[in-house]
Scaffold this motif. Structure first.
Motif, PDB file in Angstrom:
ATOM      1  N   GLU A  12      59.993   5.725  67.373  1.00  0.00           N
ATOM      2  CA  GLU A  12      58.997   6.333  66.495  1.00  0.00           C
ATOM      3  C   GLU A  12      58.683   7.730  67.013  1.00  0.00           C
ATOM      4  OE1 GLU A  12      54.416   5.422  65.512  1.00  0.00           O
ATOM      5  OE2 GLU A  12      55.787   3.721  65.360  1.00  0.00           O
ATOM      6  N   ILE A  13      58.618   8.702  66.112  1.00  0.00           N
ATOM      7  CA  ILE A  13      58.364  10.087  66.503  1.00  0.00           C
ATOM      8  C   ILE A  13      56.871  10.292  66.694  1.00  0.00           C
ATOM      9  CG2 ILE A  13      58.550  12.491  65.797  1.00  0.00           C
ATOM     10  CD1 ILE A  13      61.034  11.695  64.215  1.00  0.00           C
ATOM     11  N   GLU A  14      56.524  10.794  67.859  1.00  0.00           N
ATOM     12  CA  GLU A  14      55.126  11.074  68.145  1.00  0.00           C
ATOM     13  C   GLU A  14      54.851  12.547  67.869  1.00  0.00           C
ATOM     14  OE1 GLU A  14      54.206   9.937  72.131  1.00  0.00           O
ATOM     15  OE2 GLU A  14      55.126   7.973  71.893  1.00  0.00           O
ATOM     16  N   PRO A  15      53.692  12.874  67.295  1.00  0.00           N
ATOM     17  CA  PRO A  15      53.384  14.282  67.026  1.00  0.00           C
ATOM     18  C   PRO A  15      53.192  15.057  68.324  1.00  0.00           C
ATOM     19  CG  PRO A  15      51.490  12.904  66.555  1.00  0.00           C
ATOM     20  CD  PRO A  15      52.632  11.987  66.877  1.00  0.00           C
ATOM     21  N   VAL A  16      53.598  16.319  68.307  1.00  0.00           N
ATOM     22  CA  VAL A  16      53.461  17.170  69.489  1.00  0.00           C
ATOM     23  C   VAL A  16      51.989  17.474  69.739  1.00  0.00           C
ATOM     24  CG1 VAL A  16      54.082  19.382  70.495  1.00  0.00           C
ATOM     25  CG2 VAL A  16      55.728  18.165  69.095  1.00  0.00           C
ATOM     26  N   PHE A  17      51.275  17.804  68.685  1.00  0.00           N
ATOM     27  CA  PHE A  17      49.843  18.101  68.761  1.00  0.00           C
ATOM     28  C   PHE A  17      49.127  17.321  67.679  1.00  0.00           C
ATOM     29  CE2 PHE A  17      51.793  22.092  70.230  1.00  0.00           C
ATOM     30  CZ  PHE A  17      51.198  22.201  71.470  1.00  0.00           C
ATOM     31  N   SER A  18      47.898  16.928  67.942  1.00  0.00           N
ATOM     32  CA  SER A  18      47.083  16.333  66.888  1.00  0.00           C
ATOM     33  C   SER A  18      46.255  17.444  66.242  1.00  0.00           C
ATOM     34  CB  SER A  18      46.169  15.245  67.457  1.00  0.00           C
ATOM     35  OG  SER A  18      45.168  15.826  68.264  1.00  0.00           O
ATOM     36  N   CYS A  39      47.964  30.082  55.437  1.00  0.00           N
ATOM     37  CA  CYS A  39      48.481  28.713  55.357  1.00  0.00           C
ATOM     38  C   CYS A  39      49.457  28.606  54.188  1.00  0.00           C
ATOM     39  CB  CYS A  39      47.326  27.732  55.177  1.00  0.00           C
ATOM     40  SG  CYS A  39      47.858  26.026  54.903  1.00  0.00           S
ATOM     41  N   PRO A  40      50.673  28.078  54.419  1.00  0.00           N
ATOM     42  CA  PRO A  40      51.637  27.970  53.313  1.00  0.00           C
ATOM     43  C   PRO A  40      51.254  26.903  52.287  1.00  0.00           C
ATOM     44  CG  PRO A  40      52.542  26.982  55.308  1.00  0.00           C
ATOM     45  CD  PRO A  40      51.250  27.620  55.694  1.00  0.00           C
ATOM     46  N   LYS A  41      50.344  25.993  52.635  1.00  0.00           N
ATOM     47  CA  LYS A  41      49.966  24.921  51.716  1.00  0.00           C
ATOM     48  C   LYS A  41      48.801  25.321  50.813  1.00  0.00           C
ATOM     49  CE  LYS A  41      48.740  20.035  51.661  1.00  0.00           C
ATOM     50  NZ  LYS A  41      48.435  18.873  52.484  1.00  0.00           N
ATOM     51  N   ALA A  50      65.072  27.904  78.227  1.00  0.00           N
ATOM     52  CA  ALA A  50      64.227  29.003  78.704  1.00  0.00           C
ATOM     53  C   ALA A  50      64.600  30.357  78.104  1.00  0.00           C
ATOM     54  CB  ALA A  50      64.296  29.076  80.224  1.00  0.00           C
ATOM     55  N   ASP A  51      65.854  30.537  77.690  1.00  0.00           N
ATOM     56  CA  ASP A  51      66.243  31.832  77.122  1.00  0.00           C
ATOM     57  C   ASP A  51      65.929  31.934  75.622  1.00  0.00           C
ATOM     58  OD1 ASP A  51      68.168  29.973  76.450  1.00  0.00           O
ATOM     59  OD2 ASP A  51      69.832  31.384  76.572  1.00  0.00           O
ATOM     60  N   GLU A  52      65.350  30.895  75.028  1.00  0.00           N
ATOM     61  CA  GLU A  52      64.931  30.900  73.624  1.00  0.00           C
ATOM     62  C   GLU A  52      63.436  31.218  73.552  1.00  0.00           C
ATOM     63  OE1 GLU A  52      66.829  29.898  70.839  1.00  0.00           O
ATOM     64  OE2 GLU A  52      68.648  29.628  72.021  1.00  0.00           O
ATOM     65  N   PRO A  53      62.970  31.776  72.439  1.00  0.00           N
ATOM     66  CA  PRO A  53      61.528  32.065  72.319  1.00  0.00           C
ATOM     67  C   PRO A  53      60.710  30.783  72.190  1.00  0.00           C
ATOM     68  CG  PRO A  53      62.648  32.530  70.261  1.00  0.00           C
ATOM     69  CD  PRO A  53      63.718  32.215  71.268  1.00  0.00           C
ATOM     70  N   GLU A  54      59.408  30.894  72.483  1.00  0.00           N
ATOM     71  CA  GLU A  54      58.508  29.756  72.356  1.00  0.00           C
ATOM     72  C   GLU A  54      58.334  29.372  70.891  1.00  0.00           C
ATOM     73  OE1 GLU A  54      54.971  31.325  74.213  1.00  0.00           O
ATOM     74  OE2 GLU A  54      55.287  30.020  75.932  1.00  0.00           O
ATOM     75  N   THR A  55      57.974  28.129  70.650  1.00  0.00           N
ATOM     76  CA  THR A  55      57.635  27.668  69.304  1.00  0.00           C
ATOM     77  C   THR A  55      56.130  27.759  69.152  1.00  0.00           C
ATOM     78  OG1 THR A  55      59.505  26.151  69.332  1.00  0.00           O
ATOM     79  CG2 THR A  55      57.807  25.734  67.680  1.00  0.00           C
ATOM     80  N   ILE A  56      55.674  28.320  68.032  1.00  0.00           N
ATOM     81  CA  ILE A  56      54.242  28.455  67.766  1.00  0.00           C
ATOM     82  C   ILE A  56      53.850  27.416  66.721  1.00  0.00           C
ATOM     83  CG2 ILE A  56      52.398  30.000  67.033  1.00  0.00           C
ATOM     84  CD1 ILE A  56      54.300  32.345  67.709  1.00  0.00           C
ATOM     85  N   PHE A  57      52.874  26.576  67.062  1.00  0.00           N
ATOM     86  CA  PHE A  57      52.348  25.567  66.148  1.00  0.00           C
ATOM     87  C   PHE A  57      51.021  26.067  65.604  1.00  0.00           C
ATOM     88  CE2 PHE A  57      55.143  23.315  68.997  1.00  0.00           C
ATOM     89  CZ  PHE A  57      55.816  22.448  68.164  1.00  0.00           C
ATOM     90  N   TYR A  58      50.864  26.032  64.284  1.00  0.00           N
ATOM     91  CA  TYR A  58      49.644  26.486  63.614  1.00  0.00           C
ATOM     92  C   TYR A  58      48.952  25.305  62.950  1.00  0.00           C
ATOM     93  CZ  TYR A  58      51.546  31.226  63.970  1.00  0.00           C
ATOM     94  OH  TYR A  58      52.056  32.414  64.431  1.00  0.00           O
ATOM     95  N   ALA A  59      47.606  25.363  62.867  1.00  0.00           N
ATOM     96  CA  ALA A  59      46.815  24.380  62.129  1.00  0.00           C
ATOM     97  C   ALA A  59      45.838  25.144  61.255  1.00  0.00           C
ATOM     98  CB  ALA A  59      46.065  23.460  63.081  1.00  0.00           C
ATOM     99  N   CYS A  60      45.870  24.859  59.967  1.00  0.00           N
ATOM    100  CA  CYS A  60      44.979  25.518  59.024  1.00  0.00           C
ATOM    101  C   CYS A  60      43.536  25.135  59.345  1.00  0.00           C
ATOM    102  CB  CYS A  60      45.331  25.104  57.595  1.00  0.00           C
ATOM    103  SG  CYS A  60      44.282  25.885  56.354  1.00  0.00           S
ATOM    104  N   CYS A  83      42.058  21.148  54.064  1.00  0.00           N
ATOM    105  CA  CYS A  83      43.522  21.238  54.149  1.00  0.00           C
ATOM    106  C   CYS A  83      44.034  20.592  55.445  1.00  0.00           C
ATOM    107  CB  CYS A  83      43.973  22.695  54.061  1.00  0.00           C
ATOM    108  SG  CYS A  83      45.774  22.914  54.186  1.00  0.00           S
ATOM    109  N   GLY A  84      43.828  21.246  56.589  1.00  0.00           N
ATOM    110  CA  GLY A  84      44.269  20.716  57.873  1.00  0.00           C
ATOM    111  C   GLY A  84      45.773  20.674  58.060  1.00  0.00           C
ATOM    112  N   HIS A  85      46.529  21.449  57.287  1.00  0.00           N
ATOM    113  CA  HIS A  85      47.990  21.459  57.355  1.00  0.00           C
ATOM    114  C   HIS A  85      48.465  21.987  58.717  1.00  0.00           C
ATOM    115  CE1 HIS A  85      52.102  21.704  56.030  1.00  0.00           C
ATOM    116  NE2 HIS A  85      52.126  23.025  56.197  1.00  0.00           N
ATOM    117  N   ILE A  86      49.484  21.354  59.304  1.00  0.00           N
ATOM    118  CA  ILE A  86      50.080  21.798  60.570  1.00  0.00           C
ATOM    119  C   ILE A  86      51.506  22.229  60.296  1.00  0.00           C
ATOM    120  CG2 ILE A  86      50.782  21.082  62.892  1.00  0.00           C
ATOM    121  CD1 ILE A  86      48.497  19.078  62.880  1.00  0.00           C
TER     122      ILE A  86
END
Length: 110
Positions: free
Chosen positions: A51-57, A71-73, A89-99, A104-107
């Motif tokens: 089961e896939i667990e969310p990275v952030f709540s 927000c795209p939603k 490490a040579d790739e850029p960081e991933t940015i997670f956004y929350a509306c 809404c609360g879209h992630i």
């Protein structure tokens, strides 16, 4: 899979031949293990998806720093964000956004 107790190399299976029973043998040392009963060789193994667990709540993200991102939603102009190194490490960081719009609360990620 069986491994050689002497050197640790994976044993190979040899079919019965001229009155000799089937056996496992080591390709690198003289170890041999004769088999008296039949051996069933399985080639397929069914894997079960985890089961896939969310990275952030939602609560974790809304407590972070805020920025002016649309927000795209729902189109609201403010969002909280969190960064995480998800690839090498040579790739850029991933940015997670929350509306930050309460209804809404879209992630999403960028």
């Amino acid at each position: 899979m069986e491994f050689c107790p002497t050197c640790g190399v994976m044993l190979l299976y040899e079919l019965p031949d001229r009155g000799r029973s089937a056996r496992f043998y080591c390709p690198t040392c003289p170890y041999v293990c004769s088999l008296e009963s039949r051996v069933k060789i399985k080639r397929r193994q069914h894997l079960v998806k985890k089961e896939i667990e969310p990275v952030f709540s939602q609560n974790d993200l809304t407590k972070g720093p805020q920025t002016d991102v649309t927000c795209p939603k729902c189109g609201y102009g403010k969002a909280a964000y969190e960064t995480m190194q998800t690839r090498s490490a040579d790739e850029p960081e991933t940015i997670f956004y929350a509306c930050l719009e309460k209804s809404c609360g879209h992630i999403w990620r960028d």
